[in-house]
Design an enzyme around this catalytic site. Structure first.
Site, PDB file in Angstrom:
ATOM      1  N   ASN A 133       0.803  -1.231   0.000  1.00 12.40           N
ATOM      2  CA  ASN A 133       0.000   0.000   0.000  1.00 12.40           C
ATOM      3  C   ASN A 133       0.829   1.272   0.000  1.00 12.40           C
ATOM      4  OD1 ASN A 133       0.691  -0.579   2.715  1.00 12.40           O
ATOM      5  ND2 ASN A 133      -0.957   0.729   3.411  1.00 12.40           N
ATOM      6  N   GLU A 185       4.980  -3.797  12.163  1.00 12.48           N
ATOM      7  CA  GLU A 185       3.948  -2.764  11.945  1.00 12.48           C
ATOM      8  C   GLU A 185       2.797  -3.439  11.218  1.00 12.48           C
ATOM      9  OE1 GLU A 185       3.916   0.093  13.148  1.00 12.48           O
ATOM     10  OE2 GLU A 185       5.951   0.838  13.361  1.00 12.48           O
ATOM     11  N   CYS A 242      -2.938   1.631   6.446  1.00 10.90           N
ATOM     12  CA  CYS A 242      -3.070   0.991   7.763  1.00 10.90           C
ATOM     13  C   CYS A 242      -3.723   1.942   8.761  1.00 10.90           C
ATOM     14  CB  CYS A 242      -1.699   0.573   8.265  1.00 10.90           C
ATOM     15  SG  CYS A 242      -0.522   1.936   8.356  1.00 10.90           S
ATOM     16  N   GLU A 271       8.494   2.811  14.596  1.00 14.43           N
ATOM     17  CA  GLU A 271       9.302   3.382  13.531  1.00 14.43           C
ATOM     18  C   GLU A 271       9.157   4.897  13.638  1.00 14.43           C
ATOM     19  OE1 GLU A 271       7.624   0.966  10.197  1.00 14.43           O
ATOM     20  OE2 GLU A 271       9.602   0.039  10.118  1.00 14.43           O
TER      21      GLU A 271
HETATM   22  P1  NAD Z   1       0.818  -9.003   3.685  1.00 14.27           P
HETATM   23  O1  NAD Z   1       1.006  -9.372   5.116  1.00 14.27           O
HETATM   24  O2  NAD Z   1      -0.015  -9.869   2.834  1.00 14.27           O
HETATM   25  O3  NAD Z   1       2.241  -8.903   2.946  1.00 14.27           O
HETATM   26  C1  NAD Z   1       3.282  -8.094   3.440  1.00 14.27           C
HETATM   27  C2  NAD Z   1       4.608  -8.642   2.939  1.00 14.27           C
HETATM   28  O4  NAD Z   1       4.869  -9.905   3.551  1.00 14.27           O
HETATM   29  C3  NAD Z   1       4.674  -8.870   1.428  1.00 14.27           C
HETATM   30  O5  NAD Z   1       5.937  -8.464   0.961  1.00 14.27           O
HETATM   31  C4  NAD Z   1       4.488 -10.375   1.326  1.00 14.27           C
HETATM   32  O6  NAD Z   1       5.026 -10.913   0.146  1.00 14.27           O
HETATM   33  C5  NAD Z   1       5.254 -10.847   2.552  1.00 14.27           C
HETATM   34  N1  NAD Z   1       4.907 -12.196   3.036  1.00 14.27           N
HETATM   35  C6  NAD Z   1       3.782 -12.911   2.813  1.00 14.27           C
HETATM   36  N2  NAD Z   1       3.839 -14.094   3.486  1.00 14.27           N
HETATM   37  C7  NAD Z   1       5.021 -14.118   4.137  1.00 14.27           C
HETATM   38  C8  NAD Z   1       5.656 -15.051   5.004  1.00 14.27           C
HETATM   39  N3  NAD Z   1       5.095 -16.206   5.319  1.00 14.27           N
HETATM   40  N4  NAD Z   1       6.870 -14.739   5.514  1.00 14.27           N
HETATM   41  C9  NAD Z   1       7.459 -13.553   5.233  1.00 14.27           C
HETATM   42  N5  NAD Z   1       6.910 -12.620   4.399  1.00 14.27           N
HETATM   43  C10 NAD Z   1       5.705 -12.907   3.867  1.00 14.27           C
HETATM   44  O7  NAD Z   1       0.279  -7.507   3.704  1.00 14.27           O
HETATM   45  P2  NAD Z   1      -0.197  -6.613   2.480  1.00 14.27           P
HETATM   46  O8  NAD Z   1      -1.479  -7.159   1.941  1.00 14.27           O
HETATM   47  O9  NAD Z   1       0.944  -6.390   1.540  1.00 14.27           O
HETATM   48  O10 NAD Z   1      -0.459  -5.207   3.220  1.00 14.27           O
HETATM   49  C11 NAD Z   1      -1.670  -4.895   3.835  1.00 14.27           C
HETATM   50  C12 NAD Z   1      -1.574  -5.040   5.333  1.00 14.27           C
HETATM   51  O11 NAD Z   1      -0.452  -4.319   5.830  1.00 14.27           O
HETATM   52  C13 NAD Z   1      -2.783  -4.468   6.045  1.00 14.27           C
HETATM   53  O12 NAD Z   1      -3.158  -5.317   7.093  1.00 14.27           O
HETATM   54  C14 NAD Z   1      -2.253  -3.152   6.596  1.00 14.27           C
HETATM   55  O13 NAD Z   1      -2.948  -2.664   7.711  1.00 14.27           O
HETATM   56  C15 NAD Z   1      -0.861  -3.514   6.940  1.00 14.27           C
HETATM   57  N6  NAD Z   1      -0.039  -2.299   7.029  1.00 14.27           N
HETATM   58  C16 NAD Z   1       0.405  -1.889   8.261  1.00 14.27           C
HETATM   59  C17 NAD Z   1       1.142  -0.707   8.364  1.00 14.27           C
HETATM   60  C18 NAD Z   1       1.662  -0.203   9.695  1.00 14.27           C
HETATM   61  O14 NAD Z   1       2.520   0.676   9.699  1.00 14.27           O
HETATM   62  N7  NAD Z   1       1.191  -0.697  10.825  1.00 14.27           N
HETATM   63  C19 NAD Z   1       1.407   0.041   7.220  1.00 14.27           C
HETATM   64  C20 NAD Z   1       0.908  -0.420   6.001  1.00 14.27           C
HETATM   65  C21 NAD Z   1       0.197  -1.591   5.907  1.00 14.27           C
END
Ligand code: NAD
Length: 492
Positions: A152, A248, A284, A464
């Site tokens: 995102n 995060e 997020c 962060e």
């Molecule tokens: P996601 O958890 O599906 O993927 C995040 C990353 O993790 C990707 O690069 C993905 O390829 C990788 N990944 C997937 N499975 C993995 C595994 N088993 N081991 C290691 N890495 C793995 O998240 P998304 O759909 O890309 O992003 C959306 C989510 O992120 C939402 O829940 C959002 O709230 C959260 N988010 C949080 C923040 C924050 O600062 N708290 C900021 C932005 C997004």
């Protein structure tokens, strides 16, 4: 900008690495158009990247802080020069309107500059000369950092990790999301060029690469931004080698609108609408459920719809009048639609918001009509789950106590906001379980890179940004020289 697809590569030990198999990344506003191709790296590639980072660590960690800062500043300068092109590529692969992509680049650079200008002071040794002895607290780098980022905000949520990790003397392997891998790769490439071999590495791919990055014994720290469910897998994967972690994660941020909020304040109402629909709701820290005091509820809903209809203009990200672009991918559309359909089936009213100013694009891309959900139950999925899309429920509350309990009734605790008279709002804010609570603003509008950002409960671990954002990439090494080294209670 050319509409030719870009092809990006992995970077291992400062060498570009291609793979035969590639992920094609479509333009969400027009999925028939390919924005570019990214490699599909294997676990073996991830091992090579980790080895390169591990080999580079011993010399990089000894490089003086002045040189680290100088290199970072050179990278920042190059990224600034490249921003117009990078922002366009980000809009093409992500779907966010151009102003939003430029904003993301701006916030990323703001943090990188802040980290570079404060690192020397924040990370310096703390030398204490006292009557009872001398203590030196050294901020030592941790080692190889695996940085895993979501789709995102791919640039800011990667640079939020890269800048402090390198300034603190660590080396890094970055893995972006396959849903937005292109621009962040260009950004990493620019940064890597300014650092010695092996200090900055980049691999692409899916969960298998992620598993290597989070379990390999040579990795000392994981910096992850993404979903809470993925974080649970990562914690398990890292358990055998007890890794340092900053997580995060997801959020379901409440906006509480108090009885003394002025519903006629058009500017505040616009801020609230932006806090729900910026980046098509895919942030997020976006306000994902609005609770309004019952005494002003009807008037609030009326004024909110007016403000939303004025600000939300849906269409192609490159159309200058557009404020809300498509959703990033087809799965996300399906998920958000599912929540809306479920809400309707439970008796909620779904009110369309905004104007579709680009009906051609709307018909072909991953677009959704933004919406407001009324009359939902407090525990319906549309309220309890993170929608991460262009819809928001508004619900009434009876008094401050009720509002606080509704806001806190969540597994998440990322950010939140309180809207109303300042002192009253601060008093309510202090009772909310969250990493940040903003007053009369919300989401990115109230973000400040000088202060720590992160979540409580299942929204994450660690912080962060701010000084904490740098300190989370070092371990305190205490060198203690007591004047009297003997313990009085130990017998001769
Ligand atoms: P996601 O958890 O599906 O993927 C995040 C990353 O993790 C990707 O690069 C993905 O390829 C990788 N990944 C997937 N499975 C993995 C595994 N088993 N081991 C290691 N890495 C793995 O998240 P998304 O759909 O890309 O992003 C959306 C989510 O992120 C939402 O829940 C959002 O709230 C959260 N988010 C949080 C923040 C924050 O600062 N708290 C900021 C932005 C997004």
């Amino acid at each position: 900008m050319s509409k030719e697809p870009v092809t990006i590569q992995a970077i291992i030990n400062n060498e570009k690495v291609t793979t035969e198999e590639k992920i094609s990344r479509e333009n969400p506003a027009n999925p028939k158009e390919i924005a570019g191709y990214a490699p599909v790296n294997t676990r073996e590639d991830a091992v090579r990247a980790i080895d390169a980072a591990s080999d580079a660590f011993s010399s990089w960690s000894k490089i003086p802080m002045e040189e680290r800062i100088e290199r970072m500043n050179r990278a920042i300068k190059k990224l600034k020069d490249a921003t117009p092109e990078l922002a366009k590529l980000l809009s093409r692969e992500h779907g966010k309107p151009l102003y939003d992509s430029e904003g993301e680049m701006g916030v990323s650079l703001m943090w990188m500059e802040h980290a570079a200008s404060t690192a020397k002071d924040v990370l310096k040794d703390d030398v204490q000369e006292r009557e009872d002895g001398k203590t030196i607290i050294r901020n030592t780098p941790i080692g190889v950092v695996s940085a895993i980022s979501p789709w995102n905000y791919p640039i800011s949520l990667s640079t939020i990790k890269i800048a402090p990790a390198l300034l603190a003397g660590n080396t890094i392997v970055i893995k972006p999301s396959p849903f937005a891998p292109l621009t962040v790769s260009k950004v990493v490439e620019i940064i890597a060029e300014e650092f010695p071999k092996g200090v900055v590495n980049l691999v692409h791919g899916e969960a298998d690469v992620g598993v290597e990055l989070t379990s390999n014994p040579k990795v000392a720290k994981i910096a992850f931004t993404g979903g809470t469910e993925t974080a649970k897998k990562i914690m398990k994967s890292a358990a055998d080698t007890i890794k340092n972690m900053t997580l995060e994660l997801g959020g379901n941020d409440a906006a509480i609108v108090l009885s003394d909020f002025d519903v006629n304040d058009e500017q505040a109402m616009r801020r609230l609408v932006i806090a729900n629909f910026l980046t098509t709701g895919q942030i997020c820290m976006i306000a994902k459920r609005i609770y309004v005091h019952r005494s002003i509820y009807d008037k609030f809903v009326e004024k909110y719809i007016e403000a939303a209809n004025k600000w939300i203009r849906v269409g192609d990200p490159f159309n200058k009048d557009v404020t809300v672009g498509p959703v990033n991918n087809a799965d996300q559309v399906k998920y958000v639609q599912g929540l809306i359909t479920d809400a309707k089936s439970r008796g909620s009213k779904v009110i369309p918001l905004g104007e579709i100013i680009d009906s051609d694009a709307f018909g072909t891309g991953y677009f959704m009509q933004p919406s407001l959900v009324l009359d939902a139950g407090y525990n319906d999925p549309i309220v309890e789950e993170e929608q991460f899309g262009p819809t928001v429920p508004i619900l009434p509350f009876d008094d401050d106590e009720h509002a606080v309990s509704l806001a806190n009734d969540s597994i998440y605790g990322l950010t939140s906001s309180v809207w109303g008279e300042e002192d009253h709002a601060i008093q309510v804010a202090s009772r909310i379980e969250a990493g940040t609570t903003m007053i009369n603003t919300a989401a990115v509008q109230g973000l400040d890179v000088r202060f720590p950002f992160g979540g409580v409960k299942q929204s994450g671990i660690g912080r962060e940004y701010g000084d904490e954002g740098l300190l989370s990439y070092v371990e305190a090494h205490v060198i203690n020289v007591p004047k009297d080294p003997d313990l009085p209670y130990i017998p001769e």
